[in-house]
Design a protein around this motif. Structure first.
Motif, PDB file in Angstrom:
ATOM      1  N   ILE A 103      21.725 -23.340 -29.198  1.00 29.89           N
ATOM      2  CA  ILE A 103      21.967 -21.953 -29.519  1.00 29.89           C
ATOM      3  C   ILE A 103      21.753 -21.571 -27.991  1.00 29.89           C
ATOM      4  CG2 ILE A 103      20.752 -19.712 -30.239  1.00 29.89           C
ATOM      5  CD1 ILE A 103      19.691 -21.278 -32.758  1.00 29.89           C
ATOM      6  N   ASN A 104      22.828 -20.578 -27.549  1.00 29.67           N
ATOM      7  CA  ASN A 104      22.851 -20.091 -26.067  1.00 29.67           C
ATOM      8  C   ASN A 104      23.009 -18.593 -26.157  1.00 29.67           C
ATOM      9  OD1 ASN A 104      22.544 -22.391 -24.892  1.00 29.67           O
ATOM     10  ND2 ASN A 104      24.884 -22.184 -24.102  1.00 29.67           N
ATOM     11  N   LYS A 105      22.185 -18.032 -25.540  1.00 28.67           N
ATOM     12  CA  LYS A 105      21.916 -16.642 -25.494  1.00 28.67           C
ATOM     13  C   LYS A 105      22.945 -16.150 -24.135  1.00 28.67           C
ATOM     14  CE  LYS A 105      17.796 -15.691 -28.033  1.00 28.67           C
ATOM     15  NZ  LYS A 105      16.540 -14.900 -28.100  1.00 28.67           N
ATOM     16  N   HIS A 106      23.964 -15.347 -24.190  1.00 32.80           N
ATOM     17  CA  HIS A 106      24.873 -15.005 -23.275  1.00 32.80           C
ATOM     18  C   HIS A 106      24.697 -13.592 -23.090  1.00 32.80           C
ATOM     19  CE1 HIS A 106      26.101 -18.931 -22.106  1.00 32.80           C
ATOM     20  NE2 HIS A 106      26.503 -18.978 -23.567  1.00 32.80           N
ATOM     21  N   PRO A 107      23.760 -12.929 -22.421  1.00 32.72           N
ATOM     22  CA  PRO A 107      23.646 -11.427 -22.313  1.00 32.72           C
ATOM     23  C   PRO A 107      25.119 -10.746 -22.007  1.00 32.72           C
ATOM     24  CG  PRO A 107      21.931 -12.432 -21.272  1.00 32.72           C
ATOM     25  CD  PRO A 107      22.604 -13.357 -21.650  1.00 32.72           C
ATOM     26  N   ALA A 108      25.882 -11.364 -21.104  1.00 36.35           N
ATOM     27  CA  ALA A 108      27.285 -10.955 -20.480  1.00 36.35           C
ATOM     28  C   ALA A 108      28.354 -11.218 -21.679  1.00 36.35           C
ATOM     29  CB  ALA A 108      27.275 -11.703 -19.307  1.00 36.35           C
ATOM     30  N   ALA A 151      34.976 -32.925 -36.519  1.00 36.94           N
ATOM     31  CA  ALA A 151      35.051 -32.562 -38.058  1.00 36.94           C
ATOM     32  C   ALA A 151      33.695 -31.987 -38.389  1.00 36.94           C
ATOM     33  CB  ALA A 151      35.181 -33.931 -38.652  1.00 36.94           C
ATOM     34  N   ASP A 152      33.702 -30.792 -39.021  1.00 37.10           N
ATOM     35  CA  ASP A 152      32.400 -30.214 -39.562  1.00 37.10           C
ATOM     36  C   ASP A 152      31.420 -29.589 -38.303  1.00 37.10           C
ATOM     37  OD1 ASP A 152      33.073 -30.720 -42.101  1.00 37.10           O
ATOM     38  OD2 ASP A 152      32.347 -32.544 -42.190  1.00 37.10           O
ATOM     39  N   ARG A 153      32.064 -29.355 -37.232  1.00 34.79           N
ATOM     40  CA  ARG A 153      31.376 -28.555 -36.189  1.00 34.79           C
ATOM     41  C   ARG A 153      32.097 -27.298 -35.788  1.00 34.79           C
ATOM     42  NH1 ARG A 153      29.259 -31.983 -31.361  1.00 34.79           N
ATOM     43  NH2 ARG A 153      28.313 -33.308 -32.883  1.00 34.79           N
ATOM     44  N   PHE A 154      31.022 -26.393 -35.715  1.00 36.57           N
ATOM     45  CA  PHE A 154      31.648 -25.036 -35.732  1.00 36.57           C
ATOM     46  C   PHE A 154      30.517 -24.198 -34.904  1.00 36.57           C
ATOM     47  CE2 PHE A 154      29.350 -24.971 -39.652  1.00 36.57           C
ATOM     48  CZ  PHE A 154      28.645 -23.682 -39.521  1.00 36.57           C
ATOM     49  N   VAL A 155      31.295 -23.125 -34.287  1.00 32.31           N
ATOM     50  CA  VAL A 155      30.586 -22.185 -33.355  1.00 32.31           C
ATOM     51  C   VAL A 155      30.365 -20.901 -34.285  1.00 32.31           C
ATOM     52  CG1 VAL A 155      30.534 -20.686 -31.320  1.00 32.31           C
ATOM     53  CG2 VAL A 155      31.045 -23.086 -31.307  1.00 32.31           C
ATOM     54  N   VAL A 156      29.365 -19.937 -34.339  1.00 28.58           N
ATOM     55  CA  VAL A 156      29.009 -18.674 -34.838  1.00 28.58           C
ATOM     56  C   VAL A 156      28.846 -17.918 -33.644  1.00 28.58           C
ATOM     57  CG1 VAL A 156      27.842 -17.178 -36.365  1.00 28.58           C
ATOM     58  CG2 VAL A 156      28.323 -19.741 -37.145  1.00 28.58           C
ATOM     59  N   GLY A 157      29.611 -16.750 -33.607  1.00 23.23           N
ATOM     60  CA  GLY A 157      29.627 -15.796 -32.489  1.00 23.23           C
ATOM     61  C   GLY A 157      28.746 -14.627 -33.148  1.00 23.23           C
ATOM     62  N   GLN A 158      27.657 -14.140 -32.236  1.00 21.15           N
ATOM     63  CA  GLN A 158      26.979 -12.935 -32.727  1.00 21.15           C
ATOM     64  C   GLN A 158      26.992 -12.161 -31.258  1.00 21.15           C
ATOM     65  OE1 GLN A 158      23.233 -13.881 -34.980  1.00 21.15           O
ATOM     66  NE2 GLN A 158      23.679 -15.721 -34.339  1.00 21.15           N
ATOM     67  N   VAL A 159      26.351 -10.738 -31.240  1.00 22.67           N
ATOM     68  CA  VAL A 159      26.289 -10.091 -30.176  1.00 22.67           C
ATOM     69  C   VAL A 159      25.098 -10.886 -29.190  1.00 22.67           C
ATOM     70  CG1 VAL A 159      25.370  -7.919 -29.068  1.00 22.67           C
ATOM     71  CG2 VAL A 159      26.764  -8.160 -31.439  1.00 22.67           C
ATOM     72  N   ASN A 160      25.327 -11.172 -28.000  1.00 18.34           N
ATOM     73  CA  ASN A 160      24.774 -11.843 -27.133  1.00 18.34           C
ATOM     74  C   ASN A 160      24.413 -13.041 -27.404  1.00 18.34           C
ATOM     75  OD1 ASN A 160      24.948  -9.538 -25.320  1.00 18.34           O
ATOM     76  ND2 ASN A 160      23.240  -8.476 -26.186  1.00 18.34           N
ATOM     77  N   ALA A 181      25.745 -17.178 -28.838  1.00 17.52           N
ATOM     78  CA  ALA A 181      26.817 -18.152 -29.542  1.00 17.52           C
ATOM     79  C   ALA A 181      25.802 -19.441 -30.034  1.00 17.52           C
ATOM     80  CB  ALA A 181      27.771 -18.631 -28.750  1.00 17.52           C
ATOM     81  N   SER A 182      26.175 -20.027 -31.390  1.00 24.86           N
ATOM     82  CA  SER A 182      25.438 -21.096 -31.961  1.00 24.86           C
ATOM     83  C   SER A 182      26.258 -22.048 -32.244  1.00 24.86           C
ATOM     84  CB  SER A 182      24.404 -20.592 -33.206  1.00 24.86           C
ATOM     85  OG  SER A 182      23.660 -19.525 -32.732  1.00 24.86           O
ATOM     86  N   LEU A 183      26.047 -23.233 -32.011  1.00 26.38           N
ATOM     87  CA  LEU A 183      27.214 -24.591 -32.507  1.00 26.38           C
ATOM     88  C   LEU A 183      25.898 -25.097 -33.476  1.00 26.38           C
ATOM     89  CD1 LEU A 183      29.291 -26.316 -31.725  1.00 26.38           C
ATOM     90  CD2 LEU A 183      27.660 -27.425 -30.173  1.00 26.38           C
TER      91      LEU A 183
END
Length: 182
Positions: free
Chosen positions: A140-145, A110-119, A121-123
């Motif tokens: 906050i993870n940076k995934h260049p691929a 409950a109340d947990r979500f991911v926001v996707g941005q270019v390169n 993803a933030s939880l």
């Protein structure tokens, strides 16, 4: 112009005559929906069309439901995304989120979500223990691929636990841990 119809009895609940109005998205429980009118997004109650909120300079693709009472949105030319809590009608800035390419609720949390941005993803976790909800960054993870949050080139798995991108190669992002597999 559009109508909202109760499928159980075929009764018209709401008819909107504005030729510039475009229906956006319904909340997960179907009780609230968005309407894009010009450069603004209106949030309305389904049963009577009453206006709940107006989000200036917000388009349909910039608005994402999390659950029945919460959404993430971004205004055009804004520097930070916002969370809108419909139970309090309060807006909270999502610190560090300068664009929103996708939003994924975390199933079973409950109340947990991911926001996707270019390169990236933030939880996040929403803390509702006070009158004004707080949004806490968890990871906050940076995934260049991993750069595709496109509706045409990516999707959620049926259980909602993974997000799959299939542009140049198959990539799978765990929604709960932000671990990337390819």
């Amino acid at each position: 112009a559009f109508s909202i119809i109760d499928l159980n009895d075929s009764k018209t609940l709401l008819r909107v005559e504005n030729p510039k109005a475009v229906v956006g998205k319904f909340s997960p429980n179907g009780r609230i929906f968005t309407v894009e009118v010009g450069e603004a997004m209106e949030v309305r109650r389904t049963e009577d069309g009453a206006l709940v909120a107006t989000l200036p300079k917000t388009r349909e693709h910039m608005f994402h439901w999390l659950d029945d009472r919460t959404a993430v949105f971004m205004e055009e030319e804004a520097s930070v995304a916002r969370l809108l809590d419909f139970s309090s009608l309060k807006e909270v800035e999502l610190q560090g989120v300068s664009e929103v390419n996708g939003v994924l609720p975390v199933p079973g949390k409950a109340d947990r979500f991911v926001v996707g941005q270019v390169n990236r993803a933030s939880l996040f976790q929403i803390d509702r223990s006070s009158a004004l909800p707080q949004v806490l960054p968890l990871l906050i993870n940076k995934h260049p691929a991993f750069s595709s949050w496109s509706r045409n080139a990516s999707s959620r798995t049926a259980d909602g636990l993974h997000y799959v991108s299939h542009t140049s190669k198959l990539e799978i992002l765990s929604v709960d841990s932000l671990r990337l597999e390819s």
